[in-house]
Scaffold this motif. Structure first.
Motif, PDB file in Angstrom:
ATOM      1  N   ASN A 289     -15.633   8.151   2.082  1.00 58.33           N
ATOM      2  CA  ASN A 289     -15.031   7.274   1.073  1.00 58.33           C
ATOM      3  C   ASN A 289     -13.563   7.056   1.411  1.00 58.33           C
ATOM      4  OD1 ASN A 289     -15.231   5.806  -1.445  1.00 58.33           O
ATOM      5  ND2 ASN A 289     -13.944   7.400  -2.344  1.00 58.33           N
ATOM      6  N   LEU A 290     -13.179   5.817   1.588  1.00 57.86           N
ATOM      7  CA  LEU A 290     -11.792   5.477   1.882  1.00 57.86           C
ATOM      8  C   LEU A 290     -11.121   4.984   0.607  1.00 57.86           C
ATOM      9  CD1 LEU A 290     -10.361   5.567   4.695  1.00 57.86           C
ATOM     10  CD2 LEU A 290     -10.319   3.088   4.568  1.00 57.86           C
ATOM     11  N   VAL A 291      -9.950   5.531   0.291  1.00 59.18           N
ATOM     12  CA  VAL A 291      -9.243   5.199  -0.950  1.00 59.18           C
ATOM     13  C   VAL A 291      -7.852   4.695  -0.609  1.00 59.18           C
ATOM     14  CG1 VAL A 291      -8.478   6.022  -3.200  1.00 59.18           C
ATOM     15  CG2 VAL A 291     -10.509   7.036  -2.141  1.00 59.18           C
TER      16      VAL A 291
ATOM     17  N   PHE B 204     -11.545   1.060  -3.077  1.00 55.59           N
ATOM     18  CA  PHE B 204     -12.494   1.993  -2.475  1.00 55.59           C
ATOM     19  C   PHE B 204     -13.408   1.274  -1.498  1.00 55.59           C
ATOM     20  CE2 PHE B 204     -11.504   3.416  -6.749  1.00 55.59           C
ATOM     21  CZ  PHE B 204     -11.201   4.763  -6.566  1.00 55.59           C
ATOM     22  N   LYS B 205     -13.819   2.008  -0.477  1.00 52.88           N
ATOM     23  CA  LYS B 205     -14.861   1.555   0.430  1.00 52.88           C
ATOM     24  C   LYS B 205     -15.571   2.781   0.961  1.00 52.88           C
ATOM     25  CE  LYS B 205     -16.926  -1.840   2.716  1.00 52.88           C
ATOM     26  NZ  LYS B 205     -17.537  -3.008   2.055  1.00 52.88           N
TER      27      LYS B 205
ATOM     28  N   VAL C  71       0.846  -1.191   0.000  1.00 52.79           N
ATOM     29  CA  VAL C  71       0.000   0.000   0.000  1.00 52.79           C
ATOM     30  C   VAL C  71       0.878   1.235   0.000  1.00 52.79           C
ATOM     31  CG1 VAL C  71      -1.792   1.269   1.215  1.00 52.79           C
ATOM     32  CG2 VAL C  71      -1.840  -1.233   1.216  1.00 52.79           C
ATOM     33  N   LYS C  72       0.649   2.111  -0.969  1.00 53.55           N
ATOM     34  CA  LYS C  72       1.454   3.328  -1.096  1.00 53.55           C
ATOM     35  C   LYS C  72       0.872   4.478  -0.285  1.00 53.55           C
ATOM     36  CE  LYS C  72       3.182   6.554  -4.616  1.00 53.55           C
ATOM     37  NZ  LYS C  72       3.161   6.879  -6.061  1.00 53.55           N
ATOM     38  N   SER C  73      -0.456   4.654  -0.346  1.00 54.07           N
ATOM     39  CA  SER C  73      -1.089   5.769   0.363  1.00 54.07           C
ATOM     40  C   SER C  73      -2.545   5.430   0.652  1.00 54.07           C
ATOM     41  CB  SER C  73      -1.015   7.060  -0.457  1.00 54.07           C
ATOM     42  OG  SER C  73      -1.746   6.937  -1.661  1.00 54.07           O
ATOM     43  N   MET C  74      -3.125   6.223   1.575  1.00 53.31           N
ATOM     44  CA  MET C  74      -4.530   6.023   1.931  1.00 53.31           C
ATOM     45  C   MET C  74      -5.134   7.383   2.270  1.00 53.31           C
ATOM     46  SD  MET C  74      -6.228   3.358   4.628  1.00 53.31           S
ATOM     47  CE  MET C  74      -5.084   3.815   5.913  1.00 53.31           C
ATOM     48  N   ASP C  75      -6.295   7.676   1.686  1.00 51.42           N
ATOM     49  CA  ASP C  75      -6.988   8.946   1.902  1.00 51.42           C
ATOM     50  C   ASP C  75      -8.420   8.674   2.348  1.00 51.42           C
ATOM     51  OD1 ASP C  75      -4.786  10.441   0.948  1.00 51.42           O
ATOM     52  OD2 ASP C  75      -5.475  10.153  -1.120  1.00 51.42           O
ATOM     53  N   ILE C  76      -8.978   9.627   3.071  1.00 51.90           N
ATOM     54  CA  ILE C  76     -10.403   9.613   3.374  1.00 51.90           C
ATOM     55  C   ILE C  76     -11.029  10.831   2.708  1.00 51.90           C
ATOM     56  CG2 ILE C  76     -10.117  10.843   5.580  1.00 51.90           C
ATOM     57  CD1 ILE C  76     -12.510   9.292   6.637  1.00 51.90           C
ATOM     58  N   GLU C  77     -12.166  10.639   2.057  1.00 53.36           N
ATOM     59  CA  GLU C  77     -12.839  11.711   1.335  1.00 53.36           C
ATOM     60  C   GLU C  77     -14.267  11.893   1.865  1.00 53.36           C
ATOM     61  OE1 GLU C  77     -10.783  10.925  -3.054  1.00 53.36           O
ATOM     62  OE2 GLU C  77     -12.790  10.160  -2.608  1.00 53.36           O
ATOM     63  N   ILE C  78     -14.744  13.127   1.802  1.00 50.82           N
ATOM     64  CA  ILE C  78     -16.158  13.410   2.051  1.00 50.82           C
ATOM     65  C   ILE C  78     -16.783  13.716   0.699  1.00 50.82           C
ATOM     66  CG2 ILE C  78     -17.835  14.891   3.196  1.00 50.82           C
ATOM     67  CD1 ILE C  78     -15.739  15.503   5.293  1.00 50.82           C
TER      68      ILE C  78
ATOM     69  N   PHE D 106      -8.482  13.970   2.754  1.00 49.35           N
ATOM     70  CA  PHE D 106      -7.558  14.029   3.888  1.00 49.35           C
ATOM     71  C   PHE D 106      -6.649  12.807   3.843  1.00 49.35           C
ATOM     72  CE2 PHE D 106      -6.558  13.222   8.411  1.00 49.35           C
ATOM     73  CZ  PHE D 106      -5.986  14.447   8.734  1.00 49.35           C
ATOM     74  N   GLU D 107      -5.333  13.056   3.809  1.00 44.68           N
ATOM     75  CA  GLU D 107      -4.365  11.959   3.735  1.00 44.68           C
ATOM     76  C   GLU D 107      -4.195  11.315   5.107  1.00 44.68           C
ATOM     77  OE1 GLU D 107      -0.392  11.585   1.287  1.00 44.68           O
ATOM     78  OE2 GLU D 107       0.042  12.535   3.225  1.00 44.68           O
ATOM     79  N   LEU D 108      -4.431  10.005   5.173  1.00 41.09           N
ATOM     80  CA  LEU D 108      -4.294   9.266   6.423  1.00 41.09           C
ATOM     81  C   LEU D 108      -2.936   8.612   6.571  1.00 41.09           C
ATOM     82  CD1 LEU D 108      -7.762   7.450   6.447  1.00 41.09           C
ATOM     83  CD2 LEU D 108      -7.106   9.445   7.790  1.00 41.09           C
ATOM     84  N   MET D 109      -2.336   8.254   5.462  1.00 43.56           N
ATOM     85  CA  MET D 109      -1.103   7.488   5.525  1.00 43.56           C
ATOM     86  C   MET D 109      -0.304   7.677   4.250  1.00 43.56           C
ATOM     87  SD  MET D 109      -0.781   3.362   5.665  1.00 43.56           S
ATOM     88  CE  MET D 109      -1.148   3.317   3.923  1.00 43.56           C
ATOM     89  N   ASP D 110       1.004   7.740   4.385  1.00 42.52           N
ATOM     90  CA  ASP D 110       1.905   7.817   3.236  1.00 42.52           C
ATOM     91  C   ASP D 110       3.034   6.829   3.494  1.00 42.52           C
ATOM     92  OD1 ASP D 110       3.332   8.432   1.023  1.00 42.52           O
ATOM     93  OD2 ASP D 110       3.956  10.431   1.676  1.00 42.52           O
TER      94      ASP D 110
END
Length: 311
Positions: free
Chosen positions: A284-286, A296-297, A213-220, A242-246
């Motif tokens: 939305n989690l990416v 996506f979830k 996993v390279k990155s993870m974002d949460i979106e509204i 919003f970036e959760l993880m890099d």
């Protein structure tokens, strides 16, 4: 160089197309009532008074004829209108609220005249809304009715907000993302209903991770659905990211989520407004892996407005 004749024609046309009167609309509590920004069709933003359901809407309307003019009319009235306009059917308004007050009987207006008006405890069922394909607006419309030369009409806008108490039941959200033998992630958010100035708090657990996993974002995301006959138009906007993880997580790792909602342009959730439109919100989690594949979830959340957030 213009001739005297050209200037005379120009001045005549300017004079002919000047309005025969000016109409001003003032709210009785205009100086003290809270004002909020409203974006017009041309992109211009202006401050307009904010009201809520069952408020009294009162004030004065002043009509002032242009110097030397006399206005013959068939009556003067003010209307309070709640309207829905679809942008793909622009110019056609669907009235869901229509109240009328007659201000004057047929006659003449020779000088500056002021009329008081009042609409008591007005039922305003819906909140004002400006979306991608639809807008819901409230206006006061003043009409000086005339047989010839066309009626004289003036509008003024105001906004309405709808408020809700905190929900008595507000369950948490639990989701899973799984790819067989490659990935198993669990998400947990503290609740499923949020007010507009709330904070989304949660945690993400990595139970099984075999992909990089390279990155993870949460979106509204906001999803607007408009209905016209048998056709439904759906528009989805990403309002926040919003970036959760890099970087690559490891098995057993957990990441906290803390997302403040106040900086974003959110509205309450709208359910089947006058059988014309809906507005829903989603988290939305990416996830993106090192090969650029995206996972996506998403889960629907409910947004509501607290009274203390405006007054």
């Amino acid at each position: 160089m213009k001739s005297k004749f050209d200037k005379a024609v120009y001045n005549f046309l300017i004079e002919a197309f000047k309005p025969v009167c000016t109409i001003s609309i003032k709210f009785s509590d205009g100086r003290t009532r809270k004002k909020v920004p409203l974006t017009k069709e041309n992109g211009q933003t202006l401050l307009v008074p904010l009201f809520r359901d069952q408020d009294n809407i009162a004030g004065k309307i002043t009509i002032e004829p242009r110097q030397g003019k006399r206005i013959e009319h068939n009556g003067v009235k003010v209307e309070l209108l709640g309207q829905i306009e679809m942008y793909f059917d622009r110019g056609n308004f669907y009235d869901f609220t229509s109240l009328v007050r007659e201000l004057d009987c047929p006659g003449d207006i020779n000088e500056r005249t002021t009329y008081p008006f009042e609409f008591s405890m007005v039922e305003m069922r819906y909140e004002s809304y400006n979306g991608v394909n639809v807008r819901l607006r409230y206006v006061l419309k003043v009409t000086v009715c005339r047989n010839y030369g066309g009626s004289i009409v003036e509008y003024t806008n105001f906004m309405v907000h709808k408020y809700s108490p905190p929900p008595t039941i507000n369950t948490s959200i639990k989701m899973e993302v799984g790819i067989e033998d490659c990935l198993h992630i669990e998400f947990e958010y503290n609740k499923s209903k949020y007010h507009l100035k709330d904070v989304i708090i949660g945690k993400i657990y990595f139970i099984h991770v075999k992909i990089k996993v390279k990155s993870m974002d949460i979106e509204i995301r906001r999803r607007e659905s408009t209905v016209s006959g048998a056709t439904t138009h759906v528009e989805t906007e990403t309002l926040a990211k919003f970036e959760l993880m890099d970087g690559a997580p490891i098995r057993g790792e957990s990441i906290p989520v803390r997302l403040f909602l106040s900086p974003y342009d959110l509205t309450p959730t709208h359910h089947n407004i006058n059988n014309k439109f809906n507005v829903k919100y989603y988290l939305n989690l990416v996830l993106v892996d090192e090969e650029g594949l995206r996972y996506f979830k998403q889960h629907q959340i409910t947004m509501y407005r607290l009274p203390l957030q405006d007054f």
